[in-house]
Design a protein around this motif. Structure first.
Motif, PDB file in Angstrom:
ATOM      1  N   GLU A 160      34.753  37.018  52.630  1.00  0.00           N
ATOM      2  CA  GLU A 160      35.596  36.239  51.719  1.00  0.00           C
ATOM      3  C   GLU A 160      34.755  35.463  50.695  1.00  0.00           C
ATOM      4  N   ALA A 161      33.621  34.942  51.129  1.00  0.00           N
ATOM      5  CA  ALA A 161      32.734  34.223  50.205  1.00  0.00           C
ATOM      6  C   ALA A 161      32.218  35.153  49.116  1.00  0.00           C
ATOM      7  N   HIS A 162      31.851  36.370  49.489  1.00  0.00           N
ATOM      8  CA  HIS A 162      31.355  37.321  48.489  1.00  0.00           C
ATOM      9  C   HIS A 162      32.474  37.783  47.556  1.00  0.00           C
ATOM     10  N   ARG A 163      33.662  37.933  48.074  1.00  0.00           N
ATOM     11  CA  ARG A 163      34.798  38.279  47.205  1.00  0.00           C
ATOM     12  C   ARG A 163      35.038  37.177  46.177  1.00  0.00           C
ATOM     13  N   ALA A 164      34.982  35.930  46.613  1.00  0.00           N
ATOM     14  CA  ALA A 164      35.190  34.805  45.697  1.00  0.00           C
ATOM     15  C   ALA A 164      34.089  34.748  44.643  1.00  0.00           C
ATOM     16  N   ARG A 165      32.841  34.927  45.059  1.00  0.00           N
ATOM     17  CA  ARG A 165      31.731  34.937  44.093  1.00  0.00           C
ATOM     18  C   ARG A 165      31.882  36.104  43.116  1.00  0.00           C
ATOM     19  N   ARG A 166      32.272  37.262  43.633  1.00  0.00           N
ATOM     20  CA  ARG A 166      32.484  38.435  42.772  1.00  0.00           C
ATOM     21  C   ARG A 166      33.529  38.133  41.704  1.00  0.00           C
ATOM     22  N   ASP A 167      34.641  37.549  42.112  1.00  0.00           N
ATOM     23  CA  ASP A 167      35.709  37.253  41.164  1.00  0.00           C
ATOM     24  C   ASP A 167      35.262  36.223  40.129  1.00  0.00           C
ATOM     25  N   ALA A 168      34.520  35.216  40.559  1.00  0.00           N
ATOM     26  CA  ALA A 168      33.994  34.219  39.631  1.00  0.00           C
ATOM     27  C   ALA A 168      33.011  34.851  38.645  1.00  0.00           C
ATOM     28  N   LEU A 169      32.183  35.763  39.137  1.00  0.00           N
ATOM     29  CA  LEU A 169      31.213  36.418  38.247  1.00  0.00           C
ATOM     30  C   LEU A 169      31.899  37.312  37.219  1.00  0.00           C
ATOM     31  N   ARG A 170      33.005  37.910  37.569  1.00  0.00           N
ATOM     32  CA  ARG A 170      33.752  38.680  36.574  1.00  0.00           C
ATOM     33  C   ARG A 170      34.135  37.783  35.394  1.00  0.00           C
ATOM     34  N   ARG A 171      34.625  36.586  35.715  1.00  0.00           N
ATOM     35  CA  ARG A 171      34.983  35.639  34.654  1.00  0.00           C
ATOM     36  C   ARG A 171      33.746  35.212  33.867  1.00  0.00           C
TER      37      ARG A 171
END
Length: 138
Positions: free
Chosen positions: A41-52
């Motif tokens: 879940e932490a990596h998913r959140a970081r991934r989504d933030a990095l997309r932005r």
């Protein structure tokens, strides 16, 4: 390396980590499943933030691959633990580049992500490295 290039590399690493934690979760066993789920879940959140972040820097976010080659076969819980540590080491490495390339809030976020990955790697491995994010480059 520019901030955009470093952010794209971090995004690509997060895509790979999300994939890798899918494998970890399937092999980890019940004792450490919650830890694997939290990391996923932490990596998913970081991934989504990095997309932005990539969009904010003027880029088009790199897409995830359909599949990733694992660094070794993962057939059981000890292999899953070893894979989780490798994933965190790799993520820490790209975040160290983003710390160097970023400025202001981006640099702070990258430093936080590097720290989180280093802590997770220690938990998985059971030991630490002197310079998280740089050890795999030696």
């Amino acid at each position: 390396m520019s901030a955009l290039e470093a952010a794209q590399a971090a995004l690509a690493a997060e895509h790979a980590a999300v994939y890798g934690y899918g494998v970890v979760g399937g092999r980890i066993g019940t004792q450490r499943r919650a830890e694997a789920t939290a990391a996923y879940e932490a990596h998913r959140a970081r991934r989504d933030a990095l997309r932005r972040t990539v969009r904010d820097l003027g880029g088009t976010p790199v897409a995830a691959a359909a599949a990733y080659e694992l660094p070794f076969p993962v057939a059981d819980a000890p292999g899953a633990v070893r894979l989780a540590a490798v994933l965190e080491d790799r993520v820490a490495g790209v975040y160290s580049d983003l710390v160097r390339a970023g400025r202001g809030p981006l640099r702070s976020e990258a430093a936080a992500a590097l720290r989180e990955a280093a802590v997770r790697a220690v938990r998985w491995r059971g030991s630490d490295v002197t310079f998280p994010g740089l050890a795999e480059r030696v």
